[in-house]
Design a protein around this motif. Sequence first.
Motif, PDB file in Angstrom:
ATOM      1  N   SER A 112       0.807  -1.229   0.000  1.00 44.80           N
ATOM      2  CA  SER A 112       0.000   0.000   0.000  1.00 44.80           C
ATOM      3  C   SER A 112       0.837   1.275   0.000  1.00 44.80           C
ATOM      4  O   SER A 112       0.303   2.355  -0.222  1.00 44.80           O
ATOM      5  CB  SER A 112      -0.941  -0.009   1.211  1.00 44.80           C
ATOM      6  OG  SER A 112      -1.741  -1.174   1.213  1.00 44.80           O
ATOM      7  N   ARG A 113       2.144   1.154   0.231  1.00 43.57           N
ATOM      8  CA  ARG A 113       3.053   2.309   0.187  1.00 43.57           C
ATOM      9  C   ARG A 113       2.573   3.440   1.086  1.00 43.57           C
ATOM     10  O   ARG A 113       2.649   4.617   0.708  1.00 43.57           O
ATOM     11  CB  ARG A 113       3.212   2.818  -1.265  1.00 43.57           C
ATOM     12  CG  ARG A 113       3.451   1.739  -2.291  1.00 43.57           C
ATOM     13  CD  ARG A 113       4.681   0.910  -2.043  1.00 43.57           C
ATOM     14  NE  ARG A 113       5.931   1.623  -2.328  1.00 43.57           N
ATOM     15  CZ  ARG A 113       7.115   1.206  -1.883  1.00 43.57           C
ATOM     16  NH1 ARG A 113       7.201   0.129  -1.111  1.00 43.57           N
ATOM     17  NH2 ARG A 113       8.196   1.858  -2.191  1.00 43.57           N
ATOM     18  N   HIS A 114       2.090   3.099   2.253  1.00 43.44           N
ATOM     19  CA  HIS A 114       1.544   4.106   3.165  1.00 43.44           C
ATOM     20  C   HIS A 114       2.613   5.136   3.560  1.00 43.44           C
ATOM     21  O   HIS A 114       2.373   6.351   3.522  1.00 43.44           O
ATOM     22  CB  HIS A 114       0.989   3.391   4.407  1.00 43.44           C
ATOM     23  CG  HIS A 114       0.179   4.268   5.310  1.00 43.44           C
ATOM     24  ND1 HIS A 114      -1.027   3.886   5.847  1.00 43.44           N
ATOM     25  CD2 HIS A 114       0.407   5.513   5.781  1.00 43.44           C
ATOM     26  CE1 HIS A 114      -1.504   4.864   6.604  1.00 43.44           C
ATOM     27  NE2 HIS A 114      -0.652   5.855   6.582  1.00 43.44           N
ATOM     28  N   ILE A 115       3.788   4.670   3.917  1.00 43.84           N
ATOM     29  CA  ILE A 115       4.849   5.583   4.370  1.00 43.84           C
ATOM     30  C   ILE A 115       5.363   6.439   3.213  1.00 43.84           C
ATOM     31  O   ILE A 115       5.435   7.665   3.321  1.00 43.84           O
ATOM     32  CB  ILE A 115       6.003   4.781   5.031  1.00 43.84           C
ATOM     33  CG1 ILE A 115       5.481   4.012   6.254  1.00 43.84           C
ATOM     34  CG2 ILE A 115       7.157   5.707   5.422  1.00 43.84           C
ATOM     35  CD1 ILE A 115       6.390   2.888   6.738  1.00 43.84           C
ATOM     36  N   VAL A 116       5.689   5.794   2.101  1.00 45.55           N
ATOM     37  CA  VAL A 116       6.209   6.516   0.933  1.00 45.55           C
ATOM     38  C   VAL A 116       5.203   7.550   0.427  1.00 45.55           C
ATOM     39  O   VAL A 116       5.564   8.684   0.097  1.00 45.55           O
ATOM     40  CB  VAL A 116       6.579   5.511  -0.191  1.00 45.55           C
ATOM     41  CG1 VAL A 116       6.712   6.214  -1.535  1.00 45.55           C
ATOM     42  CG2 VAL A 116       7.868   4.775   0.164  1.00 45.55           C
ATOM     43  N   THR A 117       3.929   7.171   0.383  1.00 48.05           N
ATOM     44  CA  THR A 117       2.889   8.099  -0.089  1.00 48.05           C
ATOM     45  C   THR A 117       2.794   9.314   0.840  1.00 48.05           C
ATOM     46  O   THR A 117       2.803  10.465   0.389  1.00 48.05           O
ATOM     47  CB  THR A 117       1.521   7.383  -0.164  1.00 48.05           C
ATOM     48  OG1 THR A 117       1.661   6.259  -1.027  1.00 48.05           O
ATOM     49  CG2 THR A 117       0.438   8.312  -0.689  1.00 48.05           C
ATOM     50  N   ALA A 161      -5.539   8.725  -2.312  1.00 49.15           N
ATOM     51  CA  ALA A 161      -4.534   7.697  -2.641  1.00 49.15           C
ATOM     52  C   ALA A 161      -4.553   6.593  -1.580  1.00 49.15           C
ATOM     53  O   ALA A 161      -4.550   5.395  -1.901  1.00 49.15           O
ATOM     54  CB  ALA A 161      -3.143   8.327  -2.738  1.00 49.15           C
ATOM     55  N   LEU A 162      -4.600   6.985  -0.313  1.00 49.91           N
ATOM     56  CA  LEU A 162      -4.596   5.977   0.758  1.00 49.91           C
ATOM     57  C   LEU A 162      -5.866   5.134   0.733  1.00 49.91           C
ATOM     58  O   LEU A 162      -5.820   3.922   0.929  1.00 49.91           O
ATOM     59  CB  LEU A 162      -4.424   6.652   2.125  1.00 49.91           C
ATOM     60  CG  LEU A 162      -3.008   7.192   2.387  1.00 49.91           C
ATOM     61  CD1 LEU A 162      -2.967   7.994   3.681  1.00 49.91           C
ATOM     62  CD2 LEU A 162      -1.981   6.048   2.446  1.00 49.91           C
ATOM     63  N   GLU A 167      -4.486  -1.727   2.025  1.00 52.06           N
ATOM     64  CA  GLU A 167      -4.624  -1.505   3.468  1.00 52.06           C
ATOM     65  C   GLU A 167      -6.040  -1.035   3.819  1.00 52.06           C
ATOM     66  O   GLU A 167      -6.611  -1.458   4.826  1.00 52.06           O
ATOM     67  CB  GLU A 167      -3.602  -0.450   3.952  1.00 52.06           C
ATOM     68  CG  GLU A 167      -3.636  -0.243   5.464  1.00 52.06           C
ATOM     69  CD  GLU A 167      -2.877   0.997   5.930  1.00 52.06           C
ATOM     70  OE1 GLU A 167      -2.152   1.627   5.119  1.00 52.06           O
ATOM     71  OE2 GLU A 167      -3.027   1.362   7.108  1.00 52.06           O
ATOM     72  N   TRP A 168      -6.594  -0.146   2.991  1.00 51.15           N
ATOM     73  CA  TRP A 168      -7.895   0.448   3.313  1.00 51.15           C
ATOM     74  C   TRP A 168      -9.045  -0.546   3.188  1.00 51.15           C
ATOM     75  O   TRP A 168     -10.152  -0.270   3.661  1.00 51.15           O
ATOM     76  CB  TRP A 168      -8.136   1.721   2.485  1.00 51.15           C
ATOM     77  CG  TRP A 168      -8.231   2.909   3.397  1.00 51.15           C
ATOM     78  CD1 TRP A 168      -9.370   3.597   3.727  1.00 51.15           C
ATOM     79  CD2 TRP A 168      -7.166   3.512   4.147  1.00 51.15           C
ATOM     80  NE1 TRP A 168      -9.070   4.586   4.633  1.00 51.15           N
ATOM     81  CE2 TRP A 168      -7.738   4.562   4.902  1.00 51.15           C
ATOM     82  CE3 TRP A 168      -5.805   3.267   4.260  1.00 51.15           C
ATOM     83  CZ2 TRP A 168      -6.977   5.374   5.754  1.00 51.15           C
ATOM     84  CZ3 TRP A 168      -5.050   4.061   5.097  1.00 51.15           C
ATOM     85  CH2 TRP A 168      -5.630   5.099   5.825  1.00 51.15           C
TER      86      TRP A 168
END
Lengths: 186, 186
Positions: A112-117, A161-162, A167-168
Amino acid sequence: MHDRTFTFMGGEVGAWDVTDMATIVGESLPSVPHVEFLRGVESASDSRSWVLRGVTSNQRYVTRAEQEELVAIQPTLGRAESTRAALIPIRKTDEWWRLSQDERRQIFEEQSRHIVTGMRYLPAIARQLHHCRDLGEPFDFLTWFEYEPEHQAAFDELVHALRATEEWTYVDREIDIRLTRGSARS
Amino acid sequence: MHDRTFTFMGGEVGAWDVTDMATIVGESLPSVPHVEFLRGVESASDSRSWVLRGVTSNQRYVTRAEQEELVAIQPTLGRAESTRAALIPIRKTDEWWRLSQDERRQIFEEQSRHIVTGMRYLPAIARQLHHCRDLGEPFDFLTWFEYEPEHQAAFDELVHALRATEEWTYVDREIDIRLTRGSARS
């Protein structure tokens, strides 16, 4: 409680004016004209429609390399020019919490690239995460964001985006409360 | 609070008799003759010298493979023949909590073999971990163990093995309370 506790109160009074309140998924919260955000524990009162509590805590997924990158660019809360804010309470499913640590990290970042996003929107958007699942609160997290009016579109982009991530799919309650710092207040 | 909350009370009454109480590191807890262990939140009272609270929560370090291995062999609490118990409240240093997730996992398992070591004593020793750092409690964890009298030496071995690890250099408060189920009580 300790000095990592924060209380968010929705009601007739509060330093932040509610400009929009949307239930993204799950049960809604009563609509309110104002939100107050305080360090410490504050009790419910007649002028408060709801009171939510959370604590800032240790990082749960971030690696050392990511943490160093974050520390280098993340701003603090309370910048005078950050007159817009968002309070987004979130709850995740039991299925999420039954996953092992490596499975949650895999979904959170590798997929999900939560941190990078989130990092792409720093330092424009200041954030603070409050944990509340283990406090017996109705949500698992209270996420708080502050930014300048000119970064409104960027913030919307981040949130969208998130919400489109793997993850969502584990989020089963989410309320999106947009705020403006009350002009007549300190 | 929710149904994952547990309260441990030391005082004049309680289903468990204290046979030994040792301060391993840091500030001690007042000595008591009995300990009570209840699901839910219980208030302090005159007959209680101390009250500690914690919540069972999601796993913080265990991988899917480790979790499956654990689920296959870990026993439940409350076995009739498990008449010995230990309550070991633990606090870790601020330095530990400032570490990133990958650093903590590295110390916890890759260096200190916390999971593998604990697994060697299953199913003899039943365990339950209660988290309390985010509740503003004086400890970070309340660890609870139950076993038969014949496994006393094995339990001592387990505790000593963990205290010799790199992970334990981050423990700055630890009380070791040994218990026997009160014979005259249910």
